[in-house]
Each structure stands twice: as structure tokens, then as C-alpha cells.
Scaffold this motif. Structure first.
Motif, PDB file in Angstrom:
ATOM      1  N   SER A   1      22.119  30.565 -11.221  1.00  0.00           N
ATOM      2  CA  SER A   1      23.667  31.200 -11.351  1.00  0.00           C
ATOM      3  C   SER A   1      23.146  33.062 -10.700  1.00  0.00           C
ATOM      4  N   PRO A   2      23.009  33.010  -9.144  1.00  0.00           N
ATOM      5  CA  PRO A   2      24.494  32.306  -8.120  1.00  0.00           C
ATOM      6  C   PRO A   2      23.357  31.007  -8.207  1.00  0.00           C
ATOM      7  N   ALA A   3      24.002  30.206  -7.698  1.00  0.00           N
ATOM      8  CA  ALA A   3      23.364  28.486  -7.369  1.00  0.00           C
ATOM      9  C   ALA A   3      22.881  29.027  -6.077  1.00  0.00           C
ATOM     10  N   MET A   4      20.866  28.116  -6.048  1.00  0.00           N
ATOM     11  CA  MET A   4      20.514  28.078  -5.177  1.00  0.00           C
ATOM     12  C   MET A   4      20.503  28.087  -4.061  1.00  0.00           C
ATOM     13  N   PRO A   5      19.934  28.800  -2.598  1.00  0.00           N
ATOM     14  CA  PRO A   5      20.883  29.115  -1.620  1.00  0.00           C
ATOM     15  C   PRO A   5      21.009  27.369  -1.162  1.00  0.00           C
ATOM     16  N   LEU A   6      21.677  27.191  -0.082  1.00  0.00           N
ATOM     17  CA  LEU A   6      21.938  25.989   0.485  1.00  0.00           C
ATOM     18  C   LEU A   6      21.005  25.455   1.329  1.00  0.00           C
ATOM     19  N   GLN A   7      19.656  26.302   2.055  1.00  0.00           N
ATOM     20  CA  GLN A   7      18.539  25.932   2.065  1.00  0.00           C
ATOM     21  C   GLN A   7      17.397  25.549   1.646  1.00  0.00           C
ATOM     22  N   LYS A   8      17.766  25.708  -0.021  1.00  0.00           N
ATOM     23  CA  LYS A   8      16.795  24.746  -0.761  1.00  0.00           C
ATOM     24  C   LYS A   8      17.159  23.718  -1.162  1.00  0.00           C
ATOM     25  N   LEU A   9      18.497  23.827  -1.866  1.00  0.00           N
ATOM     26  CA  LEU A   9      19.589  22.146  -1.725  1.00  0.00           C
ATOM     27  C   LEU A   9      19.301  21.400  -0.994  1.00  0.00           C
ATOM     28  N   ALA A  10      19.541  22.049   0.590  1.00  0.00           N
ATOM     29  CA  ALA A  10      19.262  20.604   1.185  1.00  0.00           C
ATOM     30  C   ALA A  10      17.869  19.960   1.017  1.00  0.00           C
ATOM     31  N   ALA A  11      16.536  21.169   1.762  1.00  0.00           N
ATOM     32  CA  ALA A  11      15.041  20.289   1.129  1.00  0.00           C
ATOM     33  C   ALA A  11      15.107  19.849   0.177  1.00  0.00           C
ATOM     34  N   LEU A  12      15.674  20.312  -0.748  1.00  0.00           N
ATOM     35  CA  LEU A  12      15.344  19.389  -2.483  1.00  0.00           C
ATOM     36  C   LEU A  12      16.539  17.773  -2.435  1.00  0.00           C
ATOM     37  N   ASN A  13      17.396  17.886  -1.796  1.00  0.00           N
ATOM     38  CA  ASN A  13      17.627  16.540  -1.551  1.00  0.00           C
ATOM     39  C   ASN A  13      16.813  15.346  -0.308  1.00  0.00           C
ATOM     40  N   ARG A  14      16.824  16.135   0.044  1.00  0.00           N
ATOM     41  CA  ARG A  14      15.395  15.419   1.608  1.00  0.00           C
ATOM     42  C   ARG A  14      13.530  14.963   0.602  1.00  0.00           C
ATOM     43  N   LEU A  15      13.973  15.690  -0.524  1.00  0.00           N
ATOM     44  CA  LEU A  15      12.463  15.197  -1.399  1.00  0.00           C
ATOM     45  C   LEU A  15      12.438  14.073  -2.040  1.00  0.00           C
ATOM     46  N   GLU A  16      11.533  13.440  -2.317  1.00  0.00           N
ATOM     47  CA  GLU A  16      11.382  11.917  -3.158  1.00  0.00           C
ATOM     48  C   GLU A  16      10.227  11.821  -3.877  1.00  0.00           C
ATOM     49  N   MET A  17      10.214  11.427  -5.692  1.00  0.00           N
ATOM     50  CA  MET A  17       9.017  11.974  -6.040  1.00  0.00           C
ATOM     51  C   MET A  17       9.203  10.058  -6.220  1.00  0.00           C
ATOM     52  N   GLY A  18       7.868   9.704  -5.585  1.00  0.00           N
ATOM     53  CA  GLY A  18       7.850   8.126  -6.144  1.00  0.00           C
ATOM     54  C   GLY A  18       7.288   7.972  -7.598  1.00  0.00           C
ATOM     55  N   LYS A  19       7.883   6.521  -8.127  1.00  0.00           N
ATOM     56  CA  LYS A  19       7.392   6.270  -9.026  1.00  0.00           C
ATOM     57  C   LYS A  19       6.803   5.323  -9.540  1.00  0.00           C
TER      58      LYS A  19
ATOM     59  N   TYR B   1       0.792  -1.147  -0.597  1.00  0.00           N
ATOM     60  CA  TYR B   1       0.566  -0.656   0.173  1.00  0.00           C
ATOM     61  C   TYR B   1       1.460   1.385  -0.401  1.00  0.00           C
ATOM     62  N   ILE B   2       1.545   0.939   1.182  1.00  0.00           N
ATOM     63  CA  ILE B   2       2.690   2.631   0.802  1.00  0.00           C
ATOM     64  C   ILE B   2       3.261   2.152  -0.474  1.00  0.00           C
ATOM     65  N   SER B   3       3.813   1.376  -1.083  1.00  0.00           N
ATOM     66  CA  SER B   3       4.945   1.510  -1.967  1.00  0.00           C
ATOM     67  C   SER B   3       3.774   2.275  -2.700  1.00  0.00           C
ATOM     68  N   GLY B   4       2.672   1.499  -3.450  1.00  0.00           N
ATOM     69  CA  GLY B   4       1.694   1.360  -4.818  1.00  0.00           C
ATOM     70  C   GLY B   4       0.511   2.630  -4.680  1.00  0.00           C
ATOM     71  N   PHE B   5       0.077   2.773  -3.788  1.00  0.00           N
ATOM     72  CA  PHE B   5      -0.844   4.415  -2.900  1.00  0.00           C
ATOM     73  C   PHE B   5       0.041   5.534  -2.976  1.00  0.00           C
ATOM     74  N   ASN B   6       0.951   4.965  -2.282  1.00  0.00           N
ATOM     75  CA  ASN B   6       1.089   6.440  -1.970  1.00  0.00           C
ATOM     76  C   ASN B   6       2.901   7.123  -2.823  1.00  0.00           C
ATOM     77  N   ALA B   7       2.794   6.109  -3.632  1.00  0.00           N
ATOM     78  CA  ALA B   7       4.096   6.210  -3.867  1.00  0.00           C
ATOM     79  C   ALA B   7       5.859   6.091  -3.793  1.00  0.00           C
ATOM     80  N   ALA B   8       5.641   4.974  -3.123  1.00  0.00           N
ATOM     81  CA  ALA B   8       7.100   6.065  -1.678  1.00  0.00           C
ATOM     82  C   ALA B   8       8.194   4.142  -1.548  1.00  0.00           C
ATOM     83  N   ASP B   9       8.764   4.664  -1.308  1.00  0.00           N
ATOM     84  CA  ASP B   9       9.833   3.857  -0.554  1.00  0.00           C
ATOM     85  C   ASP B   9       9.300   3.593   0.889  1.00  0.00           C
ATOM     86  N   PRO B  10       9.288   2.618   1.566  1.00  0.00           N
ATOM     87  CA  PRO B  10       9.484   2.267   2.980  1.00  0.00           C
ATOM     88  C   PRO B  10       9.866   2.471   3.855  1.00  0.00           C
ATOM     89  N   GLU B  11      11.269   2.112   3.422  1.00  0.00           N
ATOM     90  CA  GLU B  11      12.997   2.329   3.598  1.00  0.00           C
ATOM     91  C   GLU B  11      13.170   3.928   3.807  1.00  0.00           C
TER      92      GLU B  11
END
Length: 286
Positions: A263-281, A150-160
Motif C-alpha cells: 500500500s500503495p500498490a507496486m508501480p505498474l512497471q514493476k507489476l508488468a515485469a513480474l508478469n513476464r517472469l517465470e520460475m521453473g519447477k 535440456y531446456i525444460s530440465g537443465f534450464n527449468a524452463a517451459d520451451p513454449e
């Protein structure tokens, strides 16, 4: 539309549903804007197909309206789109056979034990901690397998990876909009895309498909967009840029296909947030 507003107030990079909805809101408030989309169509992960031999729309992306979601239902209802509630039974694939789904109750009991007041943890960790099975009880084993499915299918999420807190917040949000109900617009999600497209055209906004953004050079009060299409490369300057690109594009490294350079690169806090986000497949078979 092939025209381009000269120095608009806002450039929206990405013509998926997020970019279109935001652009329509801005346009209705008199903001001049341009929407840039790399694909040859707008809509992003919403992609409705019609076949004259088939009476209903075929959705290659977003399929049903999940509960009484006002962001989706209100524009459709305001435009007079006919919406029908989905009825019928849910069928599942079990031991090589199709049968009516009977395990939702077991899964609900497991999900109900998630507690957002405790420290966050991945769903898989919660499942093993809260539902150990030292005696290898086959019913509990099957219930845990279904919960993972259910978690991997309906929520499209990696249970780990997916956090219990996020899942609890999602379930609470579902309850608020009667998420157990589902609806379909008469012509599929294409109805919603058409509403936003029409609002943008009526407001005089420029919508440019087949336009790839390579670079965003920005400072407070000014953004310069370097883009290319079949006519070659060009730049567009605006007071602000609104970035609604897919997560995978925003997380891409320099040199990757489709990467947009900031340019300039995105702020570090934005990059850190992006790295903690996932899009399910999700794999769809239509």
C-alpha cells in the motif's frame, strides 16, 4: 535470534539467499537492519540435510556450484571452506535403461544456431522454424526431443515460454565462468548460509524466523511492515524495505495464501515485469 532492532534503517523481507546476501552487505557497511522470514529456518531454496549414516550432505534444494561463480566461491574461500570439483560421467535414462549420456553434442549443435541478433522468439518456435523435419528423420527427431528435455530440465524452463535471447545470454554467462565445471562445498550449501548468518549476527542485525509479513505500507523514506508470528501481530517501521520474496508470492492475487499486500500498490512497471517472469519447477529425488 528473537530480538528485534527498534526502527532499523532497512527491513529485508525474505530470508532466502538473496535476502541474506543483501542483508550481509548492508550490515557490513554499518546499516542497521532486520531480516524477516516466514519459515522456521533461513536459506529459502537452499536446504541442506545431514544424516549421521551418510558421509556427504544431502541437498533438498540447490545442489552444486555451477562454474567459477565468484558470488558463491569468494565467500566460501574467504571462510576457508573446503571445495571439491565434481568429476565423473553423466548418466541418462534412455528407453528404460541407464546409460552414459551421448547426446550432448547433438544438443550443442542445435543450441549453437540460436541467434540473439534476430527478433526474440520462444525456444519451441525457434526449434520448429530452424529444424523442420518433413522426412521424419529419426536422428533429428531424437536430437530435438533431447534439446527440449535440456531446456525444460537443465534450464527449468517451459520451451513454449522461454525466449531465445534469454537462453543465449545464459549460455554466454556460463562460458564466462567455465560453466561446464561443477563444485561442491564440504558441508553443502549450508556453509554459505552459515557465513551470511554469522556476518549478520556479528553486525548486530536482527534475524526473525517464523515471521509472516502481511502488509507493506510505504512512501519515500518510510516503510511500515505489518507482520505476525506465534506471539501475534505487530508492526515495524524502517527507512526502507528490501523485498526478496519468491516470485510466486509477488505475483499472487489478493486473497491467495501467503500474499503480501503493498500500500500503495507496486508501480505498474514493476507489476508488468513480474508478469513476464517465470520460475521453473523441478522435481528432485534424493
Amino acid at each position: 535470534e528473537t530480538f528485534m532492532t527498534e526502527n532499523p534503517d532497512v527491513v529485508v523481507v525474505g530470508g532466502g539467499i538473496a535476502g541474506l546476501a543483501a542483508a550481509a552487505k548492508l550490515a557490513q557497511r554499518g546499516v542497521s537492519l532486520a531480516v524477516l522470514e516466514a519459515r522456521d529456518r533461513i536459506g529459502g531454496r537452499i536446504f541442506t540435510q545431514r544424516d549421521p549414516a551418510f558421509p556427504v550432505p544431502i541437498e533438498l534444494g540447490a545442489e552444486f556450484i555451477h562454474g567459477l561463480a565468484p558470488e558463491i566461491l569468494q565467500p566460501l574461500q574467504k571462510s576457508g571452506v573446503r571445495i571439491t570439483e565434481v568429476e565423473g560421467d553423466s548418466w541418462c535414462h534412455t528407453n528404460g535403461r541407464l546409460s552414459k549420456c551421448t547426446f550432448f553434442g547433438q544438443v550443442d549443435k542445435i543450441l549453437a544456431k540460436m541467434d540473439a541478433s534476430l527478433p526474440d522468439e520462444p525456444f519451441l518456435g525457434f526449434l520448429e522454424r530452424r529444424f523442420p523435419n518433413p522426412t521424419h528423420d529419426p536422428e533429428l527427431k531424437e536430437a530435438k526431443r533431447r534439446a527440449l528435455g535440456y531446456i525444460s530440465g537443465f534450464n527449468a524452463a517451459d520451451p513454449e515460454l522461454v525466449g531465445v535471447h534469454w537462453l543465449v545470454q545464459g549460455m554466454q554467462a556460463e562460458e564466462r565462468i567455465e560453466g561446464e565445471r561443477a563444485f561442491r562445498p564440504a558441508n553443502g550449501y549450508a556453509d554459505l548460509i552459515e557465513i551470511f548468518r554469522r556476518q549478520l549476527v556479528e553486525a548486530g542485525a536482527a534475524v526473525r524466523t517464523g515471521t509472516v509479513v502481511d502488509r507493506v505500507t510505504w512512501k519515500r523514506g518510510r516503510a511500515e511492515i505489518t507482520m505476525r508470528n506465534s506471539d501475534g501481530s505487530s508492526t515495524l517501521t524502517a527507512k526502507k524495505a528490501l523485498i526478496t520474496l519468491p516470485l510466486a508470492v509477488l505475483k499472487a492475487s489478493a486473497g491467495d495464501t501467503g500474499v503480501v499486500e503493498f500500500s500503495p500498490a507496486m508501480p505498474l512497471q514493476k507489476l508488468a515485469a513480474l508478469n513476464r517472469l517465470e520460475m521453473g519447477k523441478v522435481i528432485r529425488v534424493v
